[in-house]
Design a protein around this motif. Structure first.
Motif, short mmCIF file in Angstrom:
data_model
loop_
_atom_site.label_atom_id
_atom_site.label_comp_id
_atom_site.label_asym_id
_atom_site.label_seq_id
_atom_site.Cartn_x
_atom_site.Cartn_y
_atom_site.Cartn_z
N VAL A 3 -15.57 -22.56 -38.97
CA VAL A 3 -15.02 -21.94 -40.17
C VAL A 3 -15.27 -22.80 -41.40
CG1 VAL A 3 -13.22 -20.75 -38.88
CG2 VAL A 3 -12.74 -23.00 -39.87
N GLN B 240 -12.85 -18.59 -45.73
CA GLN B 240 -13.35 -17.64 -44.73
C GLN B 240 -12.21 -16.83 -44.13
OE1 GLN B 240 -16.02 -19.40 -41.88
NE2 GLN B 240 -15.58 -17.84 -40.32
N VAL C 54 -10.60 -14.91 -41.01
CA VAL C 54 -10.67 -14.99 -39.55
C VAL C 54 -9.69 -14.01 -38.94
CG1 VAL C 54 -11.43 -17.40 -39.57
CG2 VAL C 54 -9.00 -16.86 -39.44
N SER C 55 -9.92 -13.66 -37.71
CA SER C 55 -9.02 -12.79 -36.95
C SER C 55 -8.21 -13.64 -35.98
CB SER C 55 -9.80 -11.72 -36.20
OG SER C 55 -10.61 -10.97 -37.07
N SER D 122 -9.99 -15.96 -33.29
CA SER D 122 -11.30 -16.45 -33.75
C SER D 122 -11.39 -17.96 -33.53
CB SER D 122 -11.50 -16.13 -35.23
OG SER D 122 -11.55 -14.75 -35.45
N VAL E 296 -12.02 -21.82 -34.20
CA VAL E 296 -11.92 -22.64 -35.41
C VAL E 296 -12.75 -23.91 -35.26
CG1 VAL E 296 -10.34 -23.90 -36.93
CG2 VAL E 296 -9.65 -21.71 -35.95
N SER F 150 -7.70 -19.53 -33.85
CA SER F 150 -6.62 -19.22 -34.80
C SER F 150 -5.62 -18.27 -34.14
CB SER F 150 -7.19 -18.57 -36.06
OG SER F 150 -6.15 -18.14 -36.91
#
Length: 366
Positions: free
Chosen positions: A91, A95, A97-98, A101, A103, A190
């Motif tokens: 990342v 950005q 992120v979901s 996701s 990192v 995340s």
């Protein structure tokens, strides 16, 4: 000598006049406890204005300060769970992120031990289960004793629980056990969707498990403004009321919010209550940590409003003078709340339709 006599005579005359004035006032007033009676012919009655109380539409408003905070559960500080070396970063700042996701990737001997413990627990569980099934078959054919079967069942039960514990440990780090391999690096993900607002990762750096967050992910589409509300305004705040928020960065921009929660614990030093205002922040007008001016606007309600001149004070409470009949007044303790410099809201002690002295009460304040 003559001057001394003149001064003495003047003092006597002044005292006589003062006594006459006091006697005159005493003759016009009769006070018994909180009841004041004024004679019909007293000129004081001409100075007194009385008004009947009425319920009026009223929206309380006041201003205070607040600080922008993330919504609870919408900010995640992502730290390394083990000591190790940063192998890869997925990342960058800003950005999106979901949840889930990746990192960063961490090479860690401690994580390798966790992986090894998982595979060992899984293998031990399978062996214990197979041995238990074999003992059941042997016991059914009279080859093995009941004691041996019970021991095998107990070992299988313990092994199954140990495997569940090892599997649960992997879930803490969002590791898919089905794809896990011995010696693989740990991929830290995340836990929430949002924007990367902090990243301090360098490929190859060795970090400890107590190094602090290497990345921060936050969903800032909504934020909280924690406002400090003085004790005298507590009766004017209600869940769901609309609130105006202003910042120094955009002084002409009105950011609307609603009261999300009013605290239950008063700060003893400031005599203030923390009230959480939730604001839509899709335009990113509000930044975390920013100081704001918060303008509270309560929902319209019926209230008794009086001019400030109607309310008089004692050391421990406020009171008004209620007219019982012409020339007869009673001191009534009331609870008040300032609305403007010239008016107050009566929050307790008076009912609709009572006649209250709104001007000239100072003449009855004995």
């Amino acid at each position: 000598m003559h001057k001394q006599i003149e001064v003495f005579v003047f003092v006597l005359l002044a005292a006589a006049c003062s006594n006459n004035e006091t006697t005159k006032e005493a003759a016009e007033f009769s006070i018994a406890g909180d009841t004041i009676i004024v004679k019909e012919d007293s000129p004081v009655l001409k100075e007194i204005i009385v008004r009947e109380t009425q319920l009026q539409d009223f929206s309380a408003e006041f201003r205070t300060v607040g600080t922008v905070r993330p919504v609870s559960g919408k900010l995640a500080e992502i730290s390394p769970p083990f000591a190790g070396r940063i192998i890869k970063s997925f990342v960058g700042l800003g950005q999106q992120v979901s949840a889930g996701s990746p990192v960063f990737e961490l090479g860690s001997a401690d994580f390798y031990e966790v992986t090894k413990a998982y595979f060992s627990a899984r293998s031990a569980g399978e062996l214990a289960r197979m041995n238990c099934n074999r003992q059941k078959d042997l016991e059914a054919h009279g080859v093995a004793s009941r004691k041996e079967l019970e021991q095998a069942e107990n070992e299988a039960h313990v092994a199954a629980r140990e495997f569940e514990q090892a599997e649960a440990t992997l879930k803490l780090f969002n590791i898919d056990a089905a794809s896990l391999q011995t010696g693989q690096a740990l991929t830290v993900v995340s836990p929430i969707p949002g924007e990367v607002i902090k990243s301090s990762m360098t490929i190859g750096d060795y970090v400890k498990e107590d190094a602090g967050p290497l990345a921060v992910v936050a969903d800032l589409s909504q934020v909280w403004v924690a406002a400090l509300v003085k004790e005298k305004y507590f009766g004017s705040i209600r869940h769901g009321d609309r609130v105006e928020v202003y910042s120094n960065a955009y002084p002409d921009k009105v950011i609307w919010g609603t009261i999300h929660y009013a605290g239950e614990m008063l700060d003893e030093e400031t005599r203030s209550l923390e009230v959480i205002v939730e604001c839509n922040n899709t335009e990113r007008w509000l930044k975390l940590g920013m100081f704001c001016e918060v303008h509270f606007l309560s929902s319209p309600a019926k209230a008794i409003l009086l001019p400030s001149s109607a309310v008089m004070q004692k050391p421990d409470h406020d009171y008004v003078l209620v007219e019982v009949s012409k020339g007869v007044y009673i001191r009534r303790k009331v609870a008040t709340e300032s609305v403007t410099p010239d008016s107050v809201r009566i929050t307790g002690g008076l009912d609709r339709g009572e006649r209250v002295v709104t001007k000239g009460g100072i003449f009855l304040n004995r």
